[in-house]
Enzyme design. Structure first.
Site, mmCIF file in Angstrom:
data_model
loop_
_atom_site.group_PDB
_atom_site.id
_atom_site.type_symbol
_atom_site.label_atom_id
_atom_site.label_comp_id
_atom_site.label_asym_id
_atom_site.label_seq_id
_atom_site.Cartn_x
_atom_site.Cartn_y
_atom_site.Cartn_z
ATOM 1 N N ASP A 1 2.538 -7.827 1.689
ATOM 2 C CA ASP A 1 2.703 -6.499 1.078
ATOM 3 C C ASP A 1 3.670 -5.684 1.931
ATOM 4 O O ASP A 1 3.421 -5.437 3.110
ATOM 5 C CB ASP A 1 1.324 -5.808 0.999
ATOM 6 C CG ASP A 1 1.381 -4.477 0.265
ATOM 7 O OD1 ASP A 1 2.486 -3.980 -0.003
ATOM 8 O OD2 ASP A 1 0.308 -3.930 -0.022
ATOM 9 N N ASP B 1 6.595 -5.665 -4.562
ATOM 10 C CA ASP B 1 6.503 -5.778 -3.091
ATOM 11 C C ASP B 1 5.279 -6.538 -2.607
ATOM 12 O O ASP B 1 4.977 -6.522 -1.423
ATOM 13 C CB ASP B 1 6.545 -4.380 -2.452
ATOM 14 C CG ASP B 1 5.178 -3.716 -2.357
ATOM 15 O OD1 ASP B 1 4.381 -3.868 -3.304
ATOM 16 O OD2 ASP B 1 4.916 -3.075 -1.333
ATOM 17 N N GLU B 2 4.569 -7.198 -3.523
ATOM 18 C CA GLU B 2 3.311 -7.844 -3.134
ATOM 19 C C GLU B 2 3.203 -9.219 -3.759
ATOM 20 O O GLU B 2 3.554 -9.399 -4.926
ATOM 21 C CB GLU B 2 2.171 -7.033 -3.755
ATOM 22 C CG GLU B 2 1.300 -6.284 -2.835
ATOM 23 C CD GLU B 2 0.210 -5.611 -3.648
ATOM 24 O OE1 GLU B 2 -0.876 -6.191 -3.765
ATOM 25 O OE2 GLU B 2 0.465 -4.518 -4.175
HETATM 26 N N1 DCP Z 1 4.404 2.477 -6.694
HETATM 27 C C1 DCP Z 1 4.576 3.402 -7.726
HETATM 28 N N2 DCP Z 1 3.504 4.132 -8.187
HETATM 29 C C2 DCP Z 1 2.275 3.978 -7.630
HETATM 30 C C3 DCP Z 1 2.089 3.029 -6.603
HETATM 31 C C4 DCP Z 1 3.177 2.296 -6.148
HETATM 32 O O1 DCP Z 1 5.697 3.552 -8.229
HETATM 33 N N3 DCP Z 1 1.242 4.676 -8.084
HETATM 34 C C5 DCP Z 1 5.580 1.734 -6.220
HETATM 35 C C6 DCP Z 1 6.168 2.395 -5.008
HETATM 36 C C7 DCP Z 1 5.747 1.542 -3.853
HETATM 37 C C8 DCP Z 1 5.607 0.178 -4.472
HETATM 38 O O2 DCP Z 1 5.218 0.411 -5.821
HETATM 39 O O3 DCP Z 1 6.689 1.584 -2.788
HETATM 40 C C9 DCP Z 1 4.597 -0.696 -3.770
HETATM 41 O O4 DCP Z 1 3.302 -0.143 -3.846
HETATM 42 P P1 DCP Z 1 2.253 -0.247 -2.681
HETATM 43 O O5 DCP Z 1 0.934 0.143 -3.253
HETATM 44 O O6 DCP Z 1 2.355 -1.577 -2.002
HETATM 45 O O7 DCP Z 1 2.669 0.910 -1.672
HETATM 46 P P2 DCP Z 1 3.797 0.935 -0.573
HETATM 47 O O8 DCP Z 1 4.468 -0.386 -0.392
HETATM 48 O O9 DCP Z 1 4.710 2.072 -0.882
HETATM 49 O O10 DCP Z 1 2.995 1.308 0.733
HETATM 50 P P3 DCP Z 1 1.994 0.414 1.608
HETATM 51 O O11 DCP Z 1 2.620 0.356 2.968
HETATM 52 O O12 DCP Z 1 0.703 1.146 1.600
HETATM 53 O O13 DCP Z 1 1.923 -0.931 0.935
HETATM 54 MG MG MG Z 2 3.339 -2.133 -0.200
#
Ligand code: DCP
Ligand code: MG
Length: 401
Positions: A10, A104-105
């Site tokens: 992730d 991203d996962e």
């Molecule tokens: N995303 C989005 N709306 C949301 C959640 C996420 O558009 N409600 C998008 C933006 C994030 C990406 O998906 O960058 C990946 O989601 P993650 O939940 O993995 O969150 P992040 O990668 O941003 O942060 P973390 O470090 O907690 O994984």
């Molecule tokens: Mg993430």
């Protein structure tokens, strides 16, 4: 029997990290990707912004109140998709297939990789290092006996984390976590569990399974299993890709046969590399040409023997190109391979001749994995002198699914 090990990868603050990577002046600062307009929401926030209580799905206006000095950025989905494709390319070095959950996962089954690394930590570090080298971004990685635990593990030491949950320690490691960390528990189920005094995963593990089932039905049984760290959900790899392609729009229209040949050779080389990396071969190759006037045409050829060598692709592409009448400069060129078949099923008719080429290709692939695309081009590129800078605006290198 080989033990099952599932890895969950992730990326950290994904969209925001990409923006900080591409705008060095934003590094170390609160960056919010989304919109601050009255109806806008936060897609994600950099870890600097999270310290102010900003998080995904929060109204943009609220985020602005909590962190007025934050830099608000509109998402650039094309760029995130291209980075995601790079990450997927790396993951294929560790497992033949994976289950992407979002850009991203992903989950991958790394059971077969144990013998290649002294420890699971070393395997995790290798994946993280390769993602960092390919994208300049950090990922958090979890490795555990199943999907539920692997996903918990990747979150454990975020950002830039690496956590392994081993066999035998599952239940003890997760016991202190709140019940909402159990897969499938939303606010409603959380309230139902807490109303009966089950606040932590350990509480659920210690509960009477019949009592859990009486209150929560079938989900109660699932939660009981999860609370003990048991989860036998299989991986569901995504649809096998239907095509692999590469295209490029040029800053100046191409006019000379030499320039055009160089680009097509390079594109065939890249597509062939990706085919081999995805363990597939292609029966169809398509050439796309867009002229200065934007007139666009595609020409395809299907062959009986599936291809995954640059020479094989180029020999068809060259024939297709020669059949096109050229009256103006060329703005875009693209090569796409389709009608993909698994490489193991593709028997070669002229096995002897291509075996040596396959070996050469395998050596080049390994160098390319390690040092990047430009390390070793065939002679005809080396003769051309230094390569021009690659287009980095995200337009080239499209992978058509
Ligand atoms: N995303 C989005 N709306 C949301 C959640 C996420 O558009 N409600 C998008 C933006 C994030 C990406 O998906 O960058 C990946 O989601 P993650 O939940 O993995 O969150 P992040 O990668 O941003 O942060 P973390 O470090 O907690 O994984
Ligand atoms: Mg993430």
């Amino acid at each position: 029997m080989v033990r099952r090990w599932i890895m969950h990868v992730d990326m950290d603050a994904f969209y925001a990290s990409v923006e900080q990577r591409d705008h060095p002046e934003w590094r170390g600062k609160p960056v919010i990707v989304g919109s601050a307009s009255p109806r806008g929401v936060v897609a994600t926030a950099s870890y600097e912004a999270r310290r102010y209580g900003v998080h995904s799905a929060m109204p943009g206006r609220r985020a602005r109140e909590r962190c007025p000095e934050a830099i608000f950025v509109r998402p650039r989905m094309d760029v995130y998709r291209a980075v995601s494709a790079q990450i997927h390319e790396v993951l294929l070095h560790y497992a033949p297939e994976f289950e992407p959950l979002s850009l991203d996962e992903a989950f991958l089954d790394v059971s077969g990789m144990g013998g290649h690394y002294p420890t699971l930590q070393a395997l995790g570090r290798a994946v993280k290092a390769e993602i960092l080298a390919a994208t300049e971004l950090t990922a958090s990685v979890g490795i555990a006996p199943n999907k539920f635990l692997a996903k918990l593990a990747s979150d454990w030491h975020k950002p830039d984390g690496l956590t392994v949950i081993g066999y035998g320690e599952e239940a003890a490691r997760i016991a202190p976590l709140p019940v909402r960390r159990l897969w499938g528990v939303g606010p409603k189920t959380q309230a139902a569990l807490e109303a009966r005094g089950w606040r932590t995963i350990g509480d659920v593990a210690a509960a009477d399974p019949e009592e859990l089932a009486a209150h929560l039905g079938a989900q109660g049984r699932v939660l009981y299993e999860l609370a003990h760290g048991r989860d036998n959900r299989p991986l569901t790899p995504h649809e096998p890709r239907k095509s692999i392609g590469e295209e490029e729009t040029f800053a100046c229209d191409l006019t000379t046969a030499d320039e055009i040949r160089t680009v097509l050779l390079r594109q065939c080389d890249t597509v062939a590399y990706r085919l081999r990396r995805h363990h597939v071969r292609a029966r169809t190759v398509t050439l796309k040409v867009r002229f200065a006037s934007f007139r666009t045409l595609t020409r395809s050829k299907t062959v009986t023997e599936p291809m995954d060598l640059d020479r094989e692709l180029y020999s068809e592409v060259e024939k297709l190109y020669n059949q096109i009448s050229k009256t103006e400069g060329i703005r875009l060129l693209g090569v796409t391979a389709s009608s993909l078949v698994p490489a193991v099923d593709a028997v070669r008719l002229f096995a002897d001749e291509s075996e040596r080429e396959q070996q050469v290709a395998a050596v080049r692939d390994r160098l390319r994995d390690k040092y990047g695309a430009d390390v070793l081009r065939r002679g005809y590129w080396l003769e051309e002198g230094p390569e021009e800078e690659e287009d980095t605006d995200g337009q080239s290198g499209t992978d058509v699914e």
